[in-house]
Design a protein around this motif. Structure first.
Motif, PDB file in Angstrom:
ATOM      1  N   GLY A  35       0.739  -1.188   0.173  1.00  0.00           N
ATOM      2  CA  GLY A  35       0.050   0.236   0.019  1.00  0.00           C
ATOM      3  C   GLY A  35       0.626   1.162  -0.119  1.00  0.00           C
ATOM      4  O   GLY A  35       0.567   2.170  -0.683  1.00  0.00           O
ATOM      5  N   VAL A  36       1.980   1.288   0.805  1.00  0.00           N
ATOM      6  CA  VAL A  36       2.974   2.279   0.948  1.00  0.00           C
ATOM      7  C   VAL A  36       3.380   2.385  -0.511  1.00  0.00           C
ATOM      8  O   VAL A  36       3.788   3.580  -1.072  1.00  0.00           O
ATOM      9  N   GLY A  37       4.029   1.304  -1.324  1.00  0.00           N
ATOM     10  CA  GLY A  37       4.515   1.523  -2.546  1.00  0.00           C
ATOM     11  C   GLY A  37       3.549   1.970  -3.697  1.00  0.00           C
ATOM     12  O   GLY A  37       3.769   2.839  -4.297  1.00  0.00           O
ATOM     13  N   LYS A  38       2.013   1.477  -3.486  1.00  0.00           N
ATOM     14  CA  LYS A  38       1.190   2.066  -4.323  1.00  0.00           C
ATOM     15  C   LYS A  38       0.992   3.839  -4.031  1.00  0.00           C
ATOM     16  O   LYS A  38       0.953   4.553  -4.914  1.00  0.00           O
ATOM     17  N   SER A  39       0.914   4.203  -2.836  1.00  0.00           N
ATOM     18  CA  SER A  39       0.870   5.299  -2.392  1.00  0.00           C
ATOM     19  C   SER A  39       2.038   6.408  -3.130  1.00  0.00           C
ATOM     20  O   SER A  39       1.772   7.139  -3.777  1.00  0.00           O
ATOM     21  N   ILE A  40       3.183   5.847  -2.807  1.00  0.00           N
ATOM     22  CA  ILE A  40       4.295   6.338  -3.523  1.00  0.00           C
ATOM     23  C   ILE A  40       4.216   6.524  -4.790  1.00  0.00           C
ATOM     24  O   ILE A  40       4.777   7.484  -5.439  1.00  0.00           O
TER      25      ILE A  40
END
Length: 180
Positions: free
Chosen positions: A67-72
């Motif tokens: 999720g953090v990767g997608k957000s980034i």
């Protein structure tokens, strides 16, 4: 009040700032871990449970990282790295500031031109007003000269009329004397 450990104390008078000494305060509780190892359970099942818990935590952490990767990736707006994203953002901000600066310079030039035009207009109005005053003064001077000339002619006509009146009166008197 706490002394920095897990020992907590009760301050009887409620004045926490003046009661720094734990000796004068009543100890409320002390936290300790009195759990004993569960020897009754099978060691393998405990380890298996621990591994299951750790596996779930790793899966949860993986989902969080995904999720953090997608957000980034959404934040990076298609860029490969955050530094590229920041460079692009900095160039866009720089362009915006450059355009703003150009606009401000154009506004300053237009403002100065407007002030110069207003100043020229004021000077033109002042010059026109002064020209009208000079013209009016000339006309007034001419009118005064004409008035003085007319006054002189009036006096001359008055003298001529008196002279003719006197002459006519004398001629009349002479004529009346001759007739009588």
């Amino acid at each position: 009040m706490s002394n920095g450990t897990l020992h907590h104390y009760f301050v009887p008078d409620g004045n926490y700032e003046e009661n720094d000494d734990p000796e004068t305060c009543q100890m409320l509780f002390k936290m300790t871990d009195h759990r004993k190892c569960g020897m009754e359970q099978d060691q393998d099942s405990v380890i298996l449970d621990d591994f299951t818990i750790i596996k779930r935590q790793i899966e949860d952490a993986g989902r969080v990282l995904e999720g953090v990767g997608k957000s980034i990736s959404y934040d990076l707006d298609g860029e490969e790295s955050y530094s590229n994203y920041l460079r692009r953002e900095m160039s866009q901000i720089g362009e915006a500031f450059t355009n703003s600066e150009k606009s401000l310079i154009e506004l300053e030039v237009k403002f100065k031109q407007s002030q110069e035009n207003e100043l020229k207009e004021e000077h033109r109005i002042n010059d026109d007003f002064l020209d009208m005053i000079v013209h009016t003064r000339g006309v007034l001077s001419g009118t005064l000269d004409t008035s003085v000339g007319l006054k002189d002619k009036h006096e001359l006509l008055s003298l001529i009329i008196r002279s003719h009146g006197t002459r006519l009166s004398r001629l009349k008197n002479e004529y009346v004397k001759e007739l009588s």
